[in-house]
Design an enzyme around this catalytic site. Structure first.
Site, mmCIF file in Angstrom:
data_model
loop_
_atom_site.group_PDB
_atom_site.id
_atom_site.type_symbol
_atom_site.label_atom_id
_atom_site.label_comp_id
_atom_site.label_asym_id
_atom_site.label_seq_id
_atom_site.Cartn_x
_atom_site.Cartn_y
_atom_site.Cartn_z
ATOM 1 N N ASP A 81 0.847 -1.194 0.000
ATOM 2 C CA ASP A 81 0.000 0.000 0.000
ATOM 3 C C ASP A 81 0.879 1.239 0.000
ATOM 4 O O ASP A 81 2.043 1.211 0.426
ATOM 5 C CB ASP A 81 -0.897 -0.002 1.241
ATOM 6 C CG ASP A 81 -2.216 0.733 1.018
ATOM 7 O OD1 ASP A 81 -2.270 1.567 0.090
ATOM 8 O OD2 ASP A 81 -3.158 0.485 1.774
ATOM 9 N N LYS A 82 0.309 2.312 -0.485
ATOM 10 C CA LYS A 82 1.005 3.592 -0.553
ATOM 11 C C LYS A 82 0.036 4.683 -0.161
ATOM 12 O O LYS A 82 -1.152 4.618 -0.466
ATOM 13 C CB LYS A 82 1.529 3.795 -1.985
ATOM 14 C CG LYS A 82 2.030 5.207 -2.309
ATOM 15 C CD LYS A 82 0.972 6.016 -3.053
ATOM 16 C CE LYS A 82 1.469 7.434 -3.325
ATOM 17 N NZ LYS A 82 0.361 8.295 -3.820
ATOM 18 N N HIS A 83 0.557 5.688 0.517
ATOM 19 C CA HIS A 83 -0.295 6.827 0.868
ATOM 20 C C HIS A 83 0.465 8.116 0.686
ATOM 21 O O HIS A 83 1.644 8.223 1.035
ATOM 22 C CB HIS A 83 -0.789 6.748 2.314
ATOM 23 C CG HIS A 83 -1.690 7.888 2.658
ATOM 24 N ND1 HIS A 83 -3.026 7.904 2.332
ATOM 25 C CD2 HIS A 83 -1.440 9.083 3.269
ATOM 26 C CE1 HIS A 83 -3.563 9.047 2.729
ATOM 27 N NE2 HIS A 83 -2.621 9.777 3.294
ATOM 28 N N SER A 84 -0.215 9.114 0.136
ATOM 29 C CA SER A 84 0.325 10.462 0.027
ATOM 30 C C SER A 84 -0.487 11.387 0.922
ATOM 31 O O SER A 84 -1.713 11.254 1.012
ATOM 32 C CB SER A 84 0.241 10.944 -1.422
ATOM 33 O OG SER A 84 0.490 12.338 -1.489
ATOM 34 N N THR A 121 -7.322 11.194 -5.172
ATOM 35 C CA THR A 121 -7.352 10.121 -6.164
ATOM 36 C C THR A 121 -8.765 9.609 -6.386
ATOM 37 O O THR A 121 -9.140 9.246 -7.512
ATOM 38 C CB THR A 121 -6.423 8.978 -5.719
ATOM 39 O OG1 THR A 121 -5.097 9.490 -5.540
ATOM 40 C CG2 THR A 121 -6.391 7.861 -6.746
ATOM 41 N N ARG A 169 -13.425 17.173 8.291
ATOM 42 C CA ARG A 169 -12.147 17.890 8.433
ATOM 43 C C ARG A 169 -11.916 18.844 7.275
ATOM 44 O O ARG A 169 -11.371 19.932 7.451
ATOM 45 C CB ARG A 169 -10.987 16.893 8.513
ATOM 46 C CG ARG A 169 -10.889 16.144 9.833
ATOM 47 C CD ARG A 169 -9.895 15.004 9.723
ATOM 48 N NE ARG A 169 -8.599 15.467 9.236
ATOM 49 C CZ ARG A 169 -7.795 14.731 8.456
ATOM 50 N NH1 ARG A 169 -8.159 13.527 8.061
ATOM 51 N NH2 ARG A 169 -6.636 15.224 8.071
ATOM 52 N N SER A 184 -6.445 8.777 10.310
ATOM 53 C CA SER A 184 -7.128 8.644 9.023
ATOM 54 C C SER A 184 -6.349 7.726 8.091
ATOM 55 O O SER A 184 -6.908 6.810 7.488
ATOM 56 C CB SER A 184 -7.301 10.028 8.384
ATOM 57 O OG SER A 184 -7.856 9.925 7.088
ATOM 58 N N LYS A 188 -7.393 3.204 7.468
ATOM 59 C CA LYS A 188 -7.733 2.648 6.156
ATOM 60 C C LYS A 188 -6.693 1.625 5.700
ATOM 61 O O LYS A 188 -7.051 0.588 5.116
ATOM 62 C CB LYS A 188 -7.850 3.777 5.132
ATOM 63 C CG LYS A 188 -9.069 4.671 5.350
ATOM 64 C CD LYS A 188 -9.144 5.805 4.370
ATOM 65 C CE LYS A 188 -8.092 6.862 4.602
ATOM 66 N NZ LYS A 188 -8.337 8.115 3.870
ATOM 67 N N LYS A 189 -5.424 1.903 5.942
ATOM 68 C CA LYS A 189 -4.386 0.982 5.502
ATOM 69 C C LYS A 189 -4.452 -0.333 6.278
ATOM 70 O O LYS A 189 -4.259 -1.412 5.713
ATOM 71 C CB LYS A 189 -3.006 1.622 5.665
ATOM 72 C CG LYS A 189 -2.839 2.927 4.893
ATOM 73 C CD LYS A 189 -3.285 2.812 3.452
ATOM 74 C CE LYS A 189 -3.160 4.104 2.683
ATOM 75 N NZ LYS A 189 -3.714 4.016 1.322
#
Length: 436
Positions: A81-84, A121, A169, A184, A188-189
């Site tokens: 997984d990736k998050h920005s 996204t 938010r 947050s 989710k991850k």
């Protein structure tokens, strides 16, 4: 009672695990009102949270919905997984997910909507006709089997507490609150069942957190909280003092992502950030022996067509058109008016007010000013000139896509005001830094 928990946090107290579980449940089932959720977010913004308190909030939000167990369902491969943290023109997830899937990983990306001036996204994917960005867990499993990648939103069954708090938010000026960002992201991850996570913490005028010091602080908080939950994380700090892609706007960014996946020359900064993040995940998963081999495998997946094939399979599996890659213009919305922004003088683009670029897209209708605000997928900016580019008087800085013409002309004026043109080329800052 939720008001008692809100009062406790407002007064600087620590919320108990029972309080946090009840608040997450109230966010998920609607028994916590919007006013109470906004007050809670503001109290946390000003009073903060202790480390273990933030961890308990994260787990409570994770457990407000379904938690995937991919290994138990027969998926034999690393789940990555990736998050920005968000930035203007950040379309990395759209291309990196398919690239990783083509390299042997399974990639369930639970993605979010735009926050403030940054794009999301999920909003970009929603510009694809028929694409079910919020769907059932069974449909997600099918996409994972067929494509190896599924980019979806946290719907009613996946971290629903976060989905609601995330929207609140956005409109209560509590986006840049580190405990809420940590909870947050990780709720989710963890719900997505990831084996490893790479975090792209952005800083600069186009990011949620403009200060790199706060970015490092956020990264360390996430790494610590994730470690407590058994999730390995690597964090990269990346520069967002200019748009990462050459477009900003939902359908426009989908077009740019498709072009990149089809092998057309990508923006160098966009490619570098994509490869840097992907290489970290490949190493965490044991899919490459070293960073050089990881980058080579990712570039091969991009150049050889395997990544674009995975993207096409994902889109079709989640309800989108099967021939989107071949005929993007047949499906993606286009604005009726396109106006060009031109430079007023010769010189170099010395600096870009990237926040102003993002807010221009919001004003055009490409972002939200309230949770229920509808987005126009067609509007935005493209052909954005990068920082350091040499321009002539009358040279192209960007194009504004909008309706009516007055809106497009306003966008052009905003770009001209956001781009500072000087006599010498500016120094280019470090693009990617690993957070230790």
């Amino acid at each position: 009672m939720p008001q008692e928990a809100i009062r406790t946090k407002r007064n600087g107290g620590r919320l108990s695990r029972q309080d946090l579980v009840a608040l997450a449940r109230g966010l998920a089932d609607g028994t916590l009102s919007d006013a109470q959720a906004g007050a809670l977010a503001m109290a946390i913004y000003f009073k903060g949270m202790q480390a273990d308190e933030c961890s308990e909030l994260t787990l409570a939000m994770r457990d407000s919905g379904q938690v995937f167990d991919w290994k138990g369902e027969g998926f034999n491969g690393p789940v990555l997984d990736k998050h920005s943290t968000g930035g203007v023109g950040d379309l990395v997830s759209l291309v990196l997910g398919p690239m990783l899937a083509a390299c042997g990983a399974f990639v369930p990306l639970i993605v979010g909507r735009g926050l403030a001036h940054t794009g999301g996204t999920l909003d970009k994917l929603d510009s694809i006709p028929g694409y079910q960005s919020r769907t059932s867990p069974d449909r997600i499993r099918r996409a994972m089997r067929e494509a190896g990648v599924a980019m979806i939103g946290a719907g009613d069954e996946i971290a629903p507490a976060d989905r609601r708090l995330y929207a609140i938010r956005d409109v209560t000026a509590t986006v840049d609150c580190i405990p809420l960002i940590v909870a947050s992201i990780l709720s989710k991850k963890l719900a997505a069942g990831a084996d490893a996570l790479v975090l792209d913490v952005k800083y600069g005028s186009g990011a949620v957190l403009t200060d790199p010091v706060r970015g490092r602080e956020l990264a360390r908080h996430i790494i610590e909280t994730a470690a407590a939950a058994g999730l390995p994380v690597v964090a990269l700090l990346t520069d967002m003092s200019e748009p990462l892609a050459r477009s900003a706007g939902n359908a426009l960014e989908i077009r740019e992502a498709i072009a990149m996946l089809r092998g057309e020359s990508p923006d160098p900064r966009l490619l570098e950030v994509t490869l840097a993040l992907g290489a970290e995940l490949m190493l965490l998963a044991g899919l490459a022996a070293n960073a050089g081999a990881a980058r080579e495998a990712l570039q091969k997946a991009l150049a050889g067509g395997a990544a674009v094939e995975r993207f096409a399979r994902m889109v079709a599996s989640l309800g989108g058109p099967a021939d989107l890659i071949e005929r993007p213009d047949a499906y993606l919305a286009t604005a009726p008016v396109v106006v060009e922004a031109r430079a007023a003088r010769d010189g170099f683009i010395a600096a870009i007010d990237t926040r102003a670029i993002g807010l221009t897209v919001v004003v055009l209708g490409g972002g939200r000013t309230r949770p229920d605000h509808a987005i126009d997928p067609a509007v935005g900016l493209d052909r954005l000139a990068p920082r350091g580019a040499r321009v002539r008087c009358g040279g192209l800085l960007a194009r504004g896509h909008a309706a009516p013409r007055e809106a497009a002309e306003g966008a052009v004026e905003a770009v001209q005001g956001a781009d500072s043109i000087g006599d010498i080329a500016p120094p280019i800052p470090l693009l990617v830094e690993r957070v230790q």
